[in-house]
Write a protein that holds these residues in place. Structure first.
Motif, PDB file in Angstrom:
ATOM      1  N   GLY A  30      12.102  -4.986  19.882  1.00 43.74           N
ATOM      2  CA  GLY A  30      11.392  -3.750  20.155  1.00 43.74           C
ATOM      3  C   GLY A  30       9.946  -3.825  19.700  1.00 43.74           C
ATOM      4  O   GLY A  30       9.461  -4.844  19.222  1.00 43.74           O
ATOM      5  N   VAL A  31       9.241  -2.705  19.846  1.00 51.40           N
ATOM      6  CA  VAL A  31       7.836  -2.613  19.447  1.00 51.40           C
ATOM      7  C   VAL A  31       7.706  -1.497  18.416  1.00 51.40           C
ATOM      8  O   VAL A  31       8.186  -0.383  18.638  1.00 51.40           O
ATOM      9  N   CYS A  32       7.058  -1.800  17.309  1.00 48.32           N
ATOM     10  CA  CYS A  32       6.870  -0.826  16.237  1.00 48.32           C
ATOM     11  C   CYS A  32       5.460  -0.251  16.336  1.00 48.32           C
ATOM     12  O   CYS A  32       4.481  -1.002  16.418  1.00 48.32           O
ATOM     13  N   VAL A  33       5.351   1.080  16.350  1.00 53.35           N
ATOM     14  CA  VAL A  33       4.043   1.741  16.372  1.00 53.35           C
ATOM     15  C   VAL A  33       4.069   2.918  15.406  1.00 53.35           C
ATOM     16  O   VAL A  33       5.127   3.449  15.079  1.00 53.35           O
ATOM     17  N   GLY A  34       2.895   3.290  14.927  1.00 56.06           N
ATOM     18  CA  GLY A  34       2.789   4.480  14.096  1.00 56.06           C
ATOM     19  C   GLY A  34       2.173   4.219  12.733  1.00 56.06           C
ATOM     20  O   GLY A  34       2.209   3.101  12.212  1.00 56.06           O
ATOM     21  N   ALA A  35       1.635   5.280  12.150  1.00 57.11           N
ATOM     22  CA  ALA A  35       0.991   5.210  10.835  1.00 57.11           C
ATOM     23  C   ALA A  35       1.958   5.528   9.705  1.00 57.11           C
ATOM     24  O   ALA A  35       1.549   5.656   8.556  1.00 57.11           O
ATOM     25  N   SER A  36       3.249   5.658  10.012  1.00 56.14           N
ATOM     26  CA  SER A  36       4.206   6.140   9.019  1.00 56.14           C
ATOM     27  C   SER A  36       4.312   5.245   7.791  1.00 56.14           C
ATOM     28  O   SER A  36       4.440   5.730   6.669  1.00 56.14           O
ATOM     29  N   ALA A  37       4.275   3.921   7.972  1.00 58.50           N
ATOM     30  CA  ALA A  37       4.386   3.020   6.825  1.00 58.50           C
ATOM     31  C   ALA A  37       3.229   3.231   5.861  1.00 58.50           C
ATOM     32  O   ALA A  37       3.419   3.304   4.641  1.00 58.50           O
ATOM     33  N   ALA A  38       2.018   3.335   6.411  1.00 63.28           N
ATOM     34  CA  ALA A  38       0.846   3.578   5.574  1.00 63.28           C
ATOM     35  C   ALA A  38       0.938   4.937   4.890  1.00 63.28           C
ATOM     36  O   ALA A  38       0.562   5.096   3.722  1.00 63.28           O
ATOM     37  N   ILE A  39       1.457   5.928   5.598  1.00 60.61           N
ATOM     38  CA  ILE A  39       1.568   7.275   5.036  1.00 60.61           C
ATOM     39  C   ILE A  39       2.621   7.325   3.945  1.00 60.61           C
ATOM     40  O   ILE A  39       2.462   8.032   2.939  1.00 60.61           O
ATOM     41  N   PHE A  40       3.702   6.567   4.094  1.00 66.57           N
ATOM     42  CA  PHE A  40       4.678   6.482   3.006  1.00 66.57           C
ATOM     43  C   PHE A  40       4.067   5.795   1.786  1.00 66.57           C
ATOM     44  O   PHE A  40       4.433   6.094   0.654  1.00 66.57           O
ATOM     45  N   GLY A  41       3.134   4.865   2.024  1.00 67.53           N
ATOM     46  CA  GLY A  41       2.396   4.290   0.909  1.00 67.53           C
ATOM     47  C   GLY A  41       1.569   5.339   0.200  1.00 67.53           C
ATOM     48  O   GLY A  41       1.488   5.374  -1.039  1.00 67.53           O
ATOM     49  N   LEU A  42       0.954   6.249   0.963  1.00 71.64           N
ATOM     50  CA  LEU A  42       0.200   7.358   0.371  1.00 71.64           C
ATOM     51  C   LEU A  42       1.122   8.297  -0.399  1.00 71.64           C
ATOM     52  O   LEU A  42       0.747   8.820  -1.449  1.00 71.64           O
ATOM     53  N   LEU A  43       2.322   8.516   0.125  1.00 75.63           N
ATOM     54  CA  LEU A  43       3.281   9.381  -0.567  1.00 75.63           C
ATOM     55  C   LEU A  43       3.636   8.802  -1.934  1.00 75.63           C
ATOM     56  O   LEU A  43       3.671   9.525  -2.940  1.00 75.63           O
ATOM     57  N   SER A  44       3.890   7.496  -1.988  1.00 75.88           N
ATOM     58  CA  SER A  44       4.190   6.853  -3.263  1.00 75.88           C
ATOM     59  C   SER A  44       3.002   6.955  -4.209  1.00 75.88           C
ATOM     60  O   SER A  44       3.161   7.238  -5.406  1.00 75.88           O
ATOM     61  N   ALA A  45       1.803   6.717  -3.675  1.00 75.28           N
ATOM     62  CA  ALA A  45       0.598   6.804  -4.503  1.00 75.28           C
ATOM     63  C   ALA A  45       0.422   8.216  -5.053  1.00 75.28           C
ATOM     64  O   ALA A  45       0.105   8.411  -6.235  1.00 75.28           O
ATOM     65  N   PHE A  46       0.638   9.205  -4.209  1.00 74.15           N
ATOM     66  CA  PHE A  46       0.518  10.607  -4.619  1.00 74.15           C
ATOM     67  C   PHE A  46       1.512  10.916  -5.731  1.00 74.15           C
ATOM     68  O   PHE A  46       1.179  11.586  -6.719  1.00 74.15           O
ATOM     69  N   ALA A  47       2.737  10.405  -5.597  1.00 72.26           N
ATOM     70  CA  ALA A  47       3.768  10.661  -6.613  1.00 72.26           C
ATOM     71  C   ALA A  47       3.426   9.988  -7.935  1.00 72.26           C
ATOM     72  O   ALA A  47       3.742  10.511  -9.007  1.00 72.26           O
ATOM     73  N   VAL A  48       2.789   8.814  -7.874  1.00 72.29           N
ATOM     74  CA  VAL A  48       2.379   8.126  -9.102  1.00 72.29           C
ATOM     75  C   VAL A  48       1.228   8.862  -9.769  1.00 72.29           C
ATOM     76  O   VAL A  48       1.199   9.040 -10.987  1.00 72.29           O
ATOM     77  N   LEU A  49       0.265   9.302  -8.960  1.00 71.58           N
ATOM     78  CA  LEU A  49      -0.921   9.960  -9.495  1.00 71.58           C
ATOM     79  C   LEU A  49      -0.647  11.386  -9.950  1.00 71.58           C
ATOM     80  O   LEU A  49      -1.181  11.847 -10.963  1.00 71.58           O
ATOM     81  N   PHE A  50       0.189  12.092  -9.194  1.00 69.24           N
ATOM     82  CA  PHE A  50       0.471  13.507  -9.493  1.00 69.24           C
ATOM     83  C   PHE A  50       1.984  13.739  -9.510  1.00 69.24           C
ATOM     84  O   PHE A  50       2.510  14.477  -8.668  1.00 69.24           O
ATOM     85  N   PRO A  51       2.704  13.116 -10.415  1.00 71.97           N
ATOM     86  CA  PRO A  51       4.178  13.168 -10.363  1.00 71.97           C
ATOM     87  C   PRO A  51       4.757  14.569 -10.461  1.00 71.97           C
ATOM     88  O   PRO A  51       5.813  14.842  -9.876  1.00 71.97           O
ATOM     89  N   HIS A  52       4.082  15.460 -11.167  1.00 74.56           N
ATOM     90  CA  HIS A  52       4.635  16.801 -11.372  1.00 74.56           C
ATOM     91  C   HIS A  52       4.001  17.852 -10.467  1.00 74.56           C
ATOM     92  O   HIS A  52       4.273  19.048 -10.630  1.00 74.56           O
ATOM     93  N   ARG A  53       3.175  17.419  -9.524  1.00 72.63           N
ATOM     94  CA  ARG A  53       2.590  18.350  -8.556  1.00 72.63           C
ATOM     95  C   ARG A  53       3.698  18.830  -7.618  1.00 72.63           C
ATOM     96  O   ARG A  53       4.448  18.030  -7.076  1.00 72.63           O
ATOM     97  N   GLU A  54       3.779  20.138  -7.439  1.00 69.36           N
ATOM     98  CA  GLU A  54       4.813  20.689  -6.557  1.00 69.36           C
ATOM     99  C   GLU A  54       4.358  20.621  -5.101  1.00 69.36           C
ATOM    100  O   GLU A  54       3.224  20.974  -4.782  1.00 69.36           O
ATOM    101  N   VAL A  55       5.256  20.161  -4.256  1.00 72.48           N
ATOM    102  CA  VAL A  55       4.964  19.994  -2.837  1.00 72.48           C
ATOM    103  C   VAL A  55       5.973  20.810  -2.048  1.00 72.48           C
ATOM    104  O   VAL A  55       7.185  20.703  -2.272  1.00 72.48           O
ATOM    105  N   SER A  56       5.491  21.622  -1.126  1.00 74.21           N
ATOM    106  CA  SER A  56       6.371  22.442  -0.285  1.00 74.21           C
ATOM    107  C   SER A  56       6.452  21.833   1.107  1.00 74.21           C
ATOM    108  O   SER A  56       5.450  21.377   1.658  1.00 74.21           O
TER     109      SER A  56
END
Length: 266
Positions: free
Chosen positions: A120-146
């Protein structure tokens, strides 16, 4: 209207705004090339096993700007804008770009590794965005997200809880990475890359804490093993005292000799 005016209007940092414009622009190009020219550019610029085997290394980068449809693009844009702006402000433009594209590239590597020889063919920015999610959790672990579950039910979680929950989902589905057309393995690999980069560069205290926990765990395991060994030695010495050394089995003799040699050499 100038780039600066647009950036101020959206209130986004420089790199976040530039990537956002690129994501939208490339999707418009996808639609136009398909509708007007009948050309599916994702076949040439999307990530695939066949493409990489033919030497199309650039698709590790280009696949991140392509999307499978408007809903795919919209979902990624919403996550990207929320996570990207905060993360770029926290770590700076240069580190943000390295984090973003590194997560996307390693997400692609993870997808290839776990799906080979899938064609198949893989497309999308999701992998990079999941990297941002991990970074956000490391930087702001107790920040509440809705967020809205199924776009209906509102749920508020701390960032580290959300990252672990979504990461666990990706891990479970990575057994069959392309169920429903979703590259779960790319998401997971991107998340891991984002976590490692941010933890190493910006939160080395996390690594120190992990190392300390590992050392404590190892010392505790060694202590328990030593206690078990002492109990067995005492039991065998009691056996010798009662029945004589000839009562020991060959395995018991080897055990006592090994313990004696090890303790003598200390």
């Amino acid at each position: 209207m100038s780039y600066t005016v647009w950036r101020l209007r959206f209130g986004l940092p420089r790199a976040t705004f530039a990537v956002l414009v690129a994501l939208i622009g490339v999707y418009v190009l996808q639609i136009m090339s398909s509708a007007l020219l009948g050309i599916a550019i994702e076949q040439a610029l999307g990530l695939s096993v066949a493409g990489i085997l033919e030497g199309h290394i650039w698709t590790f980068l280009t696949y991140q700007f392509l999307h499978g449809g408007p809903f795919h693009l919209l979902l990624n844009i919403l996550m990207f804008v929320f996570l990207g702006a905060e993360t770029e402000r926290a770590i700076g433009t240069r580190h943000f770009l390295v984090l973003y594209f590194l997560s996307g590239i390693l997400g692609g590597v993870g997808w290839l590794y776990l799906t080979y020889p899938y064609e198949g063919v893989c497309v999308g920015a999701s992998a990079a965005i999941f990297g941002l999610l991990s970074a956000f959790a490391v930087l702001f672990p107790h920040r509440e997200v809705s967020l809205l579950i199924f776009f209906i039910f509102p749920v508020t979680l701390k960032a580290w809880v959300l990252a672990i929950a979504l990461g666990t989902v990706q891990l479970l589905f990575s057994i069959s990475p392309n169920v429903g057309g979703v590259a779960y393995s790319a998401h997971l690999a991107g998340a891991v890359a984002g976590f490692i980069y941010t933890a190493v560069v910006f939160r080395p205290d996390w690594l120190d804490a992990l190392k300390a926990a590992w050392r404590t765990r190892r010392r505790e395991a060694e202590r328990r093993a030593a206690e078990r060994e002492d109990r067995r030695v005492d039991a065998l010495l009691d056996k010798i005292s009662r029945e004589g050394i000839q009562s020991l089995t060959p395995e018991e003799r080897r055990f006592l000799e090994e313990v004696s040699r090890r303790r003598t050499s200390r």
